[in-house]
Design a protein around this motif. Sequence first.
Motif, PDB file in Angstrom:
ATOM      1  N   UNK A  89      34.838  32.299 -10.821  1.00  0.00           N
ATOM      2  CA  UNK A  89      36.100  31.733 -10.325  1.00  0.00           C
ATOM      3  C   UNK A  89      37.178  32.798 -10.125  1.00  0.00           C
ATOM      4  N   UNK A  90      37.269  33.713 -11.084  1.00  0.00           N
ATOM      5  CA  UNK A  90      38.249  34.793 -11.018  1.00  0.00           C
ATOM      6  C   UNK A  90      37.767  35.873 -11.967  1.00  0.00           C
ATOM      7  N   UNK A  91      38.448  37.009 -11.986  1.00  0.00           N
ATOM      8  CA  UNK A  91      38.012  38.076 -12.879  1.00  0.00           C
ATOM      9  C   UNK A  91      39.028  38.376 -13.981  1.00  0.00           C
ATOM     10  N   UNK A  92      39.970  37.464 -14.188  1.00  0.00           N
ATOM     11  CA  UNK A  92      40.911  37.687 -15.290  1.00  0.00           C
ATOM     12  C   UNK A  92      40.248  37.309 -16.616  1.00  0.00           C
ATOM     13  N   UNK A  93      40.965  37.515 -17.713  1.00  0.00           N
ATOM     14  CA  UNK A  93      40.382  37.371 -19.049  1.00  0.00           C
ATOM     15  C   UNK A  93      39.968  35.944 -19.404  1.00  0.00           C
ATOM     16  N   UNK A  94      40.442  34.961 -18.670  1.00  0.00           N
ATOM     17  CA  UNK A  94      39.966  33.590 -18.911  1.00  0.00           C
ATOM     18  C   UNK A  94      38.502  33.445 -18.497  1.00  0.00           C
ATOM     19  N   UNK A  95      38.079  34.264 -17.539  1.00  0.00           N
ATOM     20  CA  UNK A  95      36.751  34.114 -16.951  1.00  0.00           C
ATOM     21  C   UNK A  95      35.806  35.263 -17.287  1.00  0.00           C
ATOM     22  N   UNK A  96      36.333  36.478 -17.399  1.00  0.00           N
ATOM     23  CA  UNK A  96      35.502  37.648 -17.707  1.00  0.00           C
ATOM     24  C   UNK A  96      36.026  38.277 -18.985  1.00  0.00           C
ATOM     25  N   UNK A  97      35.191  38.208 -20.021  1.00  0.00           N
ATOM     26  CA  UNK A  97      35.592  38.714 -21.334  1.00  0.00           C
ATOM     27  C   UNK A  97      35.402  40.233 -21.434  1.00  0.00           C
ATOM     28  N   UNK A  98      34.300  40.716 -20.870  1.00  0.00           N
ATOM     29  CA  UNK A  98      33.965  42.126 -21.041  1.00  0.00           C
ATOM     30  C   UNK A  98      33.232  42.634 -19.808  1.00  0.00           C
ATOM     31  N   UNK A  99      33.538  43.880 -19.420  1.00  0.00           N
ATOM     32  CA  UNK A  99      32.830  44.551 -18.340  1.00  0.00           C
ATOM     33  C   UNK A  99      32.334  45.888 -18.882  1.00  0.00           C
ATOM     34  N   UNK A 100      31.043  46.138 -18.723  1.00  0.00           N
ATOM     35  CA  UNK A 100      30.480  47.416 -19.137  1.00  0.00           C
ATOM     36  C   UNK A 100      29.796  48.067 -17.942  1.00  0.00           C
ATOM     37  N   UNK A 101      29.799  49.389 -17.952  1.00  0.00           N
ATOM     38  CA  UNK A 101      29.118  50.135 -16.894  1.00  0.00           C
ATOM     39  C   UNK A 101      28.172  51.143 -17.525  1.00  0.00           C
ATOM     40  N   UNK A 102      27.103  51.389 -16.819  1.00  0.00           N
ATOM     41  CA  UNK A 102      26.081  52.322 -17.293  1.00  0.00           C
ATOM     42  C   UNK A 102      25.589  53.106 -16.082  1.00  0.00           C
ATOM     43  N   UNK A 103      25.386  54.401 -16.253  1.00  0.00           N
ATOM     44  CA  UNK A 103      24.844  55.235 -15.180  1.00  0.00           C
ATOM     45  C   UNK A 103      23.508  55.811 -15.635  1.00  0.00           C
ATOM     46  N   UNK A 104      22.513  55.696 -14.762  1.00  0.00           N
ATOM     47  CA  UNK A 104      21.187  56.263 -15.043  1.00  0.00           C
ATOM     48  C   UNK A 104      20.837  57.225 -13.913  1.00  0.00           C
ATOM     49  N   UNK A 105      20.532  58.462 -14.289  1.00  0.00           N
ATOM     50  CA  UNK A 105      20.236  59.486 -13.280  1.00  0.00           C
ATOM     51  C   UNK A 105      18.732  59.721 -13.186  1.00  0.00           C
ATOM     52  N   UNK A 106      18.336  60.464 -12.134  1.00  0.00           N
ATOM     53  CA  UNK A 106      16.940  60.839 -11.917  1.00  0.00           C
ATOM     54  C   UNK A 106      16.043  59.600 -11.776  1.00  0.00           C
ATOM     55  N   UNK A 107      16.499  58.637 -10.999  1.00  0.00           N
ATOM     56  CA  UNK A 107      15.757  57.397 -10.791  1.00  0.00           C
ATOM     57  C   UNK A 107      15.035  57.441  -9.448  1.00  0.00           C
ATOM     58  N   UNK A 108      14.179  56.455  -9.183  1.00  0.00           N
ATOM     59  CA  UNK A 108      13.413  56.409  -7.934  1.00  0.00           C
ATOM     60  C   UNK A 108      14.289  56.176  -6.713  1.00  0.00           C
ATOM     61  N   UNK A 109      15.385  55.443  -6.901  1.00  0.00           N
ATOM     62  CA  UNK A 109      16.262  55.125  -5.773  1.00  0.00           C
ATOM     63  C   UNK A 109      17.684  54.898  -6.266  1.00  0.00           C
ATOM     64  N   UNK A 110      18.631  54.947  -5.324  1.00  0.00           N
ATOM     65  CA  UNK A 110      19.996  54.538  -5.624  1.00  0.00           C
ATOM     66  C   UNK A 110      20.033  53.021  -5.564  1.00  0.00           C
ATOM     67  N   UNK A 111      20.547  52.394  -6.600  1.00  0.00           N
ATOM     68  CA  UNK A 111      20.726  50.947  -6.589  1.00  0.00           C
ATOM     69  C   UNK A 111      21.690  50.563  -7.700  1.00  0.00           C
ATOM     70  N   UNK A 112      22.155  49.338  -7.618  1.00  0.00           N
ATOM     71  CA  UNK A 112      23.051  48.809  -8.641  1.00  0.00           C
ATOM     72  C   UNK A 112      22.533  47.431  -9.044  1.00  0.00           C
ATOM     73  N   UNK A 113      22.549  47.177 -10.327  1.00  0.00           N
ATOM     74  CA  UNK A 113      22.232  45.848 -10.849  1.00  0.00           C
ATOM     75  C   UNK A 113      23.477  45.331 -11.553  1.00  0.00           C
ATOM     76  N   UNK A 114      23.885  44.118 -11.176  1.00  0.00           N
ATOM     77  CA  UNK A 114      25.040  43.468 -11.793  1.00  0.00           C
ATOM     78  C   UNK A 114      24.507  42.279 -12.582  1.00  0.00           C
ATOM     79  N   UNK A 115      24.719  42.299 -13.884  1.00  0.00           N
ATOM     80  CA  UNK A 115      24.256  41.227 -14.762  1.00  0.00           C
ATOM     81  C   UNK A 115      25.458  40.394 -15.206  1.00  0.00           C
ATOM     82  N   UNK A 116      25.300  39.095 -15.113  1.00  0.00           N
ATOM     83  CA  UNK A 116      26.345  38.165 -15.566  1.00  0.00           C
ATOM     84  C   UNK A 116      25.761  37.389 -16.726  1.00  0.00           C
ATOM     85  N   UNK A 117      26.380  37.540 -17.881  1.00  0.00           N
ATOM     86  CA  UNK A 117      25.862  36.897 -19.099  1.00  0.00           C
ATOM     87  C   UNK A 117      26.897  35.986 -19.729  1.00  0.00           C
ATOM     88  N   UNK A 118      26.439  34.892 -20.210  1.00  0.00           N
ATOM     89  CA  UNK A 118      27.295  33.928 -20.912  1.00  0.00           C
ATOM     90  C   UNK A 118      27.355  34.304 -22.356  1.00  0.00           C
TER      91      UNK A 118
END
Length: 118
Positions: A89-118
């Motif tokens: 619905x929105x990305x303020x604190x009522x809707x999104x409690x926490x955002x984490x980012x992770x970088x992995x190098x030397x992989x087979x391809x460039x890609x991004x995975x976005x996980x949404x967890x309750x």
Amino acid sequence: MQRLIINNFKAPSLNKAYSGQHWSKRHKLSKEIHLLVWGLCKEQKLDQVKKYPVDINIIAYYKAKTKRDSGNVSNKELIDGLVFAEIIEDDDTRFVKRVTTEARINQKENKVIVEIRR
């Protein structure tokens, strides 16, 4: 958990975005990412989130062996894309409690995975 997979995509860097890049270029890139996320959410049949708040984890995969700072993986455009696609619905604190980012190098391809967890 829901997962959005963005293949052949190199996650934007905060360093690049704020190292003097003209605002119009940042704006154009943001709009492109919003539309990409919207289209992939539809294609991958992500469901609209009904229970909040959620945690969002963004994992950026890079082909290059170059060192990356996980904190410099820009998540704003991706999360705004989820709002644009009406997955969250929105990305303020009522809707999104926490955002984490992770970088992995030397992989087979460039890609991004976005996980949404309750």
